[in-house]
Design an enzyme around this catalytic site. Structure first.
Site, PDB file in Angstrom:
ATOM      1  CG  ASP A   1      -0.752   0.256   2.896  1.00 58.35           C
ATOM      2  OD1 ASP A   1       1.402  -0.364   2.604  1.00 58.35           O
ATOM      3  OD2 ASP A   1      -0.689   0.192   3.605  1.00 58.35           O
TER       4      ASP A   1
ATOM      5  CG  ASP B   1       3.946  -3.286   6.887  1.00 57.48           C
ATOM      6  OD1 ASP B   1       4.822  -3.683   6.913  1.00 57.48           O
ATOM      7  OD2 ASP B   1       3.668  -2.940   6.008  1.00 57.48           O
TER       8      ASP B   1
ATOM      9  CG  ASP C   1       7.695   8.596  19.428  1.00 51.48           C
ATOM     10  OD1 ASP C   1       7.396   9.574  20.650  1.00 51.48           O
ATOM     11  OD2 ASP C   1       8.970   9.243  19.191  1.00 51.48           O
TER      12      ASP C   1
ATOM     13  CD  GLU D   1      10.600  16.599  20.716  1.00 52.32           C
ATOM     14  OE1 GLU D   1      10.835  16.945  19.525  1.00 52.32           O
ATOM     15  OE2 GLU D   1       9.291  16.388  21.209  1.00 52.32           O
TER      16      GLU D   1
ATOM     17  CG  HIS E   1      10.262  11.778  13.358  1.00 52.23           C
ATOM     18  ND1 HIS E   1      11.137  12.427  15.162  1.00 52.23           N
ATOM     19  CD2 HIS E   1       9.698  12.909  13.248  1.00 52.23           C
ATOM     20  CE1 HIS E   1      10.289  12.128  15.527  1.00 52.23           C
ATOM     21  NE2 HIS E   1       9.528  13.012  15.069  1.00 52.23           N
TER      22      HIS E   1
HETATM   23  O1  TEU Z   1       7.780  17.750  17.740  1.00 54.23           O
HETATM   24  C1  TEU Z   1       8.354  18.488  18.555  1.00 54.23           C
HETATM   25  C2  TEU Z   1       8.761  19.693  18.773  1.00 54.23           C
HETATM   26  O2  TEU Z   1       9.041  21.225  18.850  1.00 54.23           O
HETATM   27  C3  TEU Z   1       8.657  20.395  16.866  1.00 54.23           C
HETATM   28  O3  TEU Z   1       7.042  20.943  16.578  1.00 54.23           O
HETATM   29  C4  TEU Z   1      10.108  20.642  16.387  1.00 54.23           C
HETATM   30  O4  TEU Z   1      10.068  21.782  16.750  1.00 54.23           O
HETATM   31  C5  TEU Z   1       9.343  20.487  14.873  1.00 54.23           C
HETATM   32  O5  TEU Z   1       9.176  19.199  13.966  1.00 54.23           O
HETATM   33  C6  TEU Z   1      10.621  21.306  14.059  1.00 54.23           C
HETATM   34  O6  TEU Z   1      10.853  20.917  13.153  1.00 54.23           O
HETATM   35  C7  TEU Z   1       7.283  16.703  18.901  1.00 54.23           C
HETATM   36  C8  TEU Z   1       7.725  14.737  17.555  1.00 54.23           C
HETATM   37  O7  TEU Z   1       9.156  15.144  16.842  1.00 54.23           O
HETATM   38  C9  TEU Z   1       6.908  15.947  16.733  1.00 54.23           C
HETATM   39  O8  TEU Z   1       6.747  15.245  15.261  1.00 54.23           O
HETATM   40  C10 TEU Z   1       5.868  16.472  16.340  1.00 54.23           C
HETATM   41  O9  TEU Z   1       5.134  16.663  15.443  1.00 54.23           O
HETATM   42  C11 TEU Z   1       5.701  17.256  17.377  1.00 54.23           C
HETATM   43  O10 TEU Z   1       6.182  16.449  18.650  1.00 54.23           O
HETATM   44  C12 TEU Z   1       4.234  17.036  18.190  1.00 54.23           C
HETATM   45  O11 TEU Z   1       3.137  15.960  18.237  1.00 54.23           O
END
Ligand code: TEU
Length: 542
Positions: free
Chosen positions: A24, A28, A97, A240, A314
């Protein structure tokens, strides 16, 4: 507690882009199982699995609609259990996560909460009356716009630090906290060995005072969470924490405080941004600034507490494209980043594709991008009259989809990721940059990572050795030493495309190469000539 995670290298999997097995175009769980032998060969002992929970995917899993269900695109709970078992058979641990700051707006708690002020779930979220017919505060959301979204039905606003599809949870509510702990214990009882805690520094927020990070109850909540959940097991927990200073990181990670194993801090990853603005406001920075930032954390958490180490995840563009050279010196600079990072003190985290030197994707049109942050930024910048080309240039530099294109397993049409068109495009360089090729070439980036992981297992100095920065002001060389009980390693990298000569020591000292990215058995430290990105770790007698 064994602190096993001090000796570990963690490999982050972004499941959507790792390996598809049901055609798809979306990765996965079965795909991860299929590639466990590969990860075992690489040598990683722990996988950090980006969210695989049920989610409407506004933020691809970082908007969870059911914490105890698997996203059907990724498979079933049986697949998940099978993954845990198959990983365990190879001595690989899995950490999940967890997004505890917010849920999806499709989570049943929020669907209930929206039903009205009397609903028992209302207080799981943060609701406020308008102030003078407007948003209660000026707080902006992380992806742009206001952090307050108006709810017609009740005439109140709800609070969301990310998109409006990600309402923030109200951590002041004790029964909410208990529900979250119960859920965490569910995963621990299945056998997961820890958690990566998404934006954990936000959970103590005080919206009315515009306090978001490092709120007054933050550490109390984490201590409670530790007591009620992972503190009872020997877990790896990494929070984080964009807002952490080394002093704050001590609070999270000093063992006697019973909070977390470590945090992700980003001081070294925001150096190319104008301070206090946004990630899109790019500036040039110098190597001494990077060395200073890394060295500061190495020293501050050198004795008490613990560091995480990373260049990629990511959310970040690929480091080779960002601060290295993704054309002529892709391999040399890729190995440089690997060696520099893995021989620092702390737990290294690597992101899928890093081990084969994957690079940023050359996006040419906004329609190729899927990330909510990028799409919101695109619209916001269009409204501010930025030319499209300029916006795309910024997205190509810093957009999150750079890291999210499919892992390149081989040179076939969809890179062995899938046999139908993937959800994000495959980089054209997969013809040469792919796992199959990396495994065949004995001097590929892959084998540098494999060796670094082995060195950590075999040499206590890598885990425990004291860190000291060398040549702090040198504009091109990043060098440091590690010392443990009469043993000394020196790591040095030419962080540039130029040939650089340098005298690291006055005396004639020759170091025996432990690992490097050019074929040299020894280095004369009083008389160095380093080629582009040349990097080595040597053992010296003293
Ligand atoms: O990211 C935290 C975050 O502060 C992000 O907005 C980050 O500053 C940004 O991606 C940088 O480009 C975490 C996760 O890792 C991210 O993937 C999520 O989108 C975000 O939290 C919300 O859960």
């Amino acid at each position: 507690m064994s602190n096993w995670w001090k000796k570990e290298v963690v490999y982050q999997i972004y499941p959507r882009s790792f390996q598809d097995t049901d055609s798809d175009g979306i990765g996965d769980l079965k795909g991860i199982i299929k590639r466990l032998d590969y990860l075992e060969n690489l040598g990683v002992g722990t996988i950090w699995l980006s969210p695989v929970y049920q989610s409407p995917n506004f933020d691809y899993g970082y908007d969870i609609s059911d914490y105890e269900a698997i996203n059907p695109e990724y498979g079933t709970m049986e697949d998940f259990d099978c993954l845990l078992q198959e990983a365990e058979n190879r001595n690989i641990k899995i950490i999940m996560d967890l997004v505890l700051n917010h849920t999806s707006d499709q989570h049943h708690w929020f669907l209930e909460a929206k039903k009205g002020k009397e609903n028992p779930y209302r207080d799981y979220y943060i609701w406020r009356d308008p102030v003078n017919g407007q948003e209660p505060t000026k707080q902006a959301g992380g992806f742009g716009g206001s952090a307050w979204e108006y709810d017609e039905a009740s005439g109140q606003y709800y609070f969301h630090l990310f998109s409006k599809h990600q309402p923030d949870l109200n951590w002041e509510n004790a029964s909410l906290r208990q529900e979250l702990y119960k859920m965490m214990n569910y995963w621990l009882s299945k056998g997961v060995k820890g958690f990566r805690l998404d934006v954990i520094d936000l959970i103590g927020k005080v919206p009315d005072k515009e306090i978001t990070v490092n709120g007054p109850n933050l550490h109390e909540y984490i201590q409670e969470m530790n007591r009620e959940t992972f503190g009872k097991s020997d877990a790896l927990t990494v929070g984080e924490a964009w807002s952490a200073s080394p002093q704050i990181a001590q609070l999270y990670t000093s063992p006697e405080r019973n909070e977390l194993s470590m945090v992700f801090s980003f001081e070294h990853m925001v150096l190319d941004e104008m301070p206090g603005t946004s990630k899109w406001n790019i500036r040039a920075f110098t190597l001494p600034e990077l060395k200073k930032a890394i060295s500061k954390w190495q020293t501050a958490l050198g004795e008490t507490g613990w560091n995480s180490l990373f260049w990629n995840n990511h959310d970040l563009p690929r480091i080779i494209s960002r601060w290295g050279n993704d054309t002529e010196y892709r391999v040399e600079s890729g190995k440089m980043f690997a060696i520099l990072l893995h021989l620092l003190k702390g737990t290294p985290f690597m992101y899928q594709g890093e081990e084969i030197g994957m690079t940023n994707y050359p996006f040419t049109d906004i329609s190729q991008l899927k990330d909510i942050e990028s799409k919101m930024m695109y619209n916001e910048y269009l409204e501010k009259n930025y030319p499209k080309e300029e916006i795309l240039r910024l997205l190509n530099k810093k957009g999150r989809d750079n890291a999210r294109t499919p892992v390149q397993w081989d040179d076939t049409e969809y890179a062995g990721f899938s046999d139908s068109e993937p959800w994000l495009p495959v980089h054209a360089d997969h013809k040469s940059v792919n796992v199959e090729a990396a495994l065949t070439e004995t001097d590929s980036i892959f084998y540098t990572y494999q060796k670094l992981i082995r060195l950590r297992k075999e040499n206590p100095i890598v885990v425990e050795g004291q860190f000291r920065l060398l040549l702090a002001d040198h504009p091109q060389i990043f060098a440091y030493e590690r010392i443990l009980e009469g043993e000394k390693w020196i790591v040095a990298a030419n962080f540039s495309e130029q040939h650089v000569s340098c005298r690291m020591m006055d005396d004639q000292v020759t170091g025996e190469t432990i690992i490097g990215n050019y074929p040299e058995d020894t280095y004369r430290l009083n008389d160095l000539e380093l080629r582009p990105y040349e990097t080595f770790a040597v053992k010296v007698s003293f």
